[in-house]
Design an enzyme around this catalytic site. Sequence first.
Site, PDB file in Angstrom:
ATOM      1  N   TYR A 142       2.095   4.796   0.581  1.00  0.00           N
ATOM      2  CA  TYR A 142       2.312   6.247   0.529  1.00  0.00           C
ATOM      3  C   TYR A 142       1.843   6.931   1.813  1.00  0.00           C
ATOM      4  CZ  TYR A 142       3.213   5.702  -4.497  1.00  0.00           C
ATOM      5  OH  TYR A 142       3.724   5.332  -5.714  1.00  0.00           O
ATOM      6  N   LYS A 192       0.193  -8.464  -5.135  1.00  0.00           N
ATOM      7  CA  LYS A 192       1.437  -9.239  -5.064  1.00  0.00           C
ATOM      8  C   LYS A 192       1.241 -10.274  -3.960  1.00  0.00           C
ATOM      9  CE  LYS A 192       5.757  -9.961  -6.265  1.00  0.00           C
ATOM     10  NZ  LYS A 192       6.084 -10.652  -7.515  1.00  0.00           N
ATOM     11  N   ASP A 224       3.678  -8.023 -11.244  1.00  0.00           N
ATOM     12  CA  ASP A 224       4.776  -8.151 -12.218  1.00  0.00           C
ATOM     13  C   ASP A 224       4.241  -8.679 -13.547  1.00  0.00           C
ATOM     14  OD1 ASP A 224       4.251 -10.297 -10.564  1.00  0.00           O
ATOM     15  OD2 ASP A 224       6.306 -11.005 -10.439  1.00  0.00           O
ATOM     16  N   ASP A 252       0.260   5.073 -15.268  1.00  0.00           N
ATOM     17  CA  ASP A 252       1.131   5.797 -16.202  1.00  0.00           C
ATOM     18  C   ASP A 252       1.512   4.905 -17.373  1.00  0.00           C
ATOM     19  OD1 ASP A 252       1.045   8.047 -14.671  1.00  0.00           O
ATOM     20  OD2 ASP A 252       3.217   8.341 -14.598  1.00  0.00           O
TER      21      ASP A 252
END
Length: 358
Positions: A142, A192, A224, A252
């Site tokens: 970000y 990851k 994942d 979330d």
Amino acid sequence: MEYKIALLKGDGIGPEIVESACEVLDKVGEKFGHKFNYEAYLMGGCAIDATGVPLPDETVAGCKASDSVLLGAVGGPKWDTLPGHLRPEKALLGIRHALGLYTNIRPAKLYSALSAECPLRADIVEKGVDIVMIRELTGGIYFGERGRRDGQFGPEAYDTEAYSEFEVERIARAAFDTAMKRDRKKVTSIDKANVLESSRLWREVVHKVAKDYPEVECVDMLVDNAAMQLIKNPSQFDVVVTSNMFGDILSDESSQITGSIGLLPSASLGDSKCGMYEPIHGSAPDIAGTGKANPIATILSAAMMLRYSFDLEEEARCIEKAVDDVLAAGWRTADILGTSDATPLSCKEMTAKILEQI
Ligand code: NAD
């Protein structure tokens, strides 16, 4: 002890829920011998109306001069058509940046009294869900280099995930410190690392930090798999630490397991003890002024303030137990009524029930 708390009540239901949290803090202060002194500052739509900007300098200075900050929520339809730099939400990023808050902590706890609200199967839910999700807040993709360029197949866009050892170490320490304050003392670090070099560095640094916390169990999990495990077996998680983007998505996901947005608190922390504490929901303009707001997320945010900014663990647990007890006794605000036939309590009535338990 005396503590100075900056209040950013904000807009919509913000003022009512912050008032509830202050009443609870005062009751805890009375019980344990602390004094909380409040100073209110403008932020969001109310600040735009009064001063023309969403985050006045005076607000930033007041927050910096306080021991901690309690925020209600900002925004509402009245300010939705203003240009981006004048939107109330701009103040949120501004204050996080000004206070150097790089650690975002979001607990996701399923109250057994509310297990019917959980979208997961009963046999999964009965093992309990009590997760603290720790998201890196000021680094990663970000904030990395981004742009557009001509690529092999024509115009393309790119964003860059970059983490320094320094950034990973400080968020990892926040996670291990949090785990040390909890009964299970387990950290799951999500990355990851099978694909991303930044994740391989993330994993190396987390392992290095883990050596300083021999009492804490440290587990690596690929993102994942984590997305699946949160649904399949959420009870395996205690403290979770992950990067900005993975944390954005997974926090979330985990919050939904608990059923209602009106229950979930959060903390944003930096290097100093001065953190910012706020419910994860917005200003709920649709119910503002009706008395229907659930104050629990903000009250639990105040409990997090006691734990993380003031090191008052017993006092924090006292608030959390009061909330547990009130929910277990069947008291409900309208948003958590679910299938219950209880008469919904107003914001003030729910606050009064929690105060009775302290
Ligand atoms: P919201 O979270 O305010 O509301 C979503 C729904 O949940 C609404 O139906 C609302 O009534 C309900 N709800 C939220 N909190 C509740 C509570 N404590 N008790 C009972 N019901 C509750 O999200 P939204 O409607 O998308 O956004 C409203 C405004 O809030 C927007 O201006 C948005 O930008 C802003 N917002 C601010 C923050 C923040 O200040 N941190 C976060 C999210 C949204």
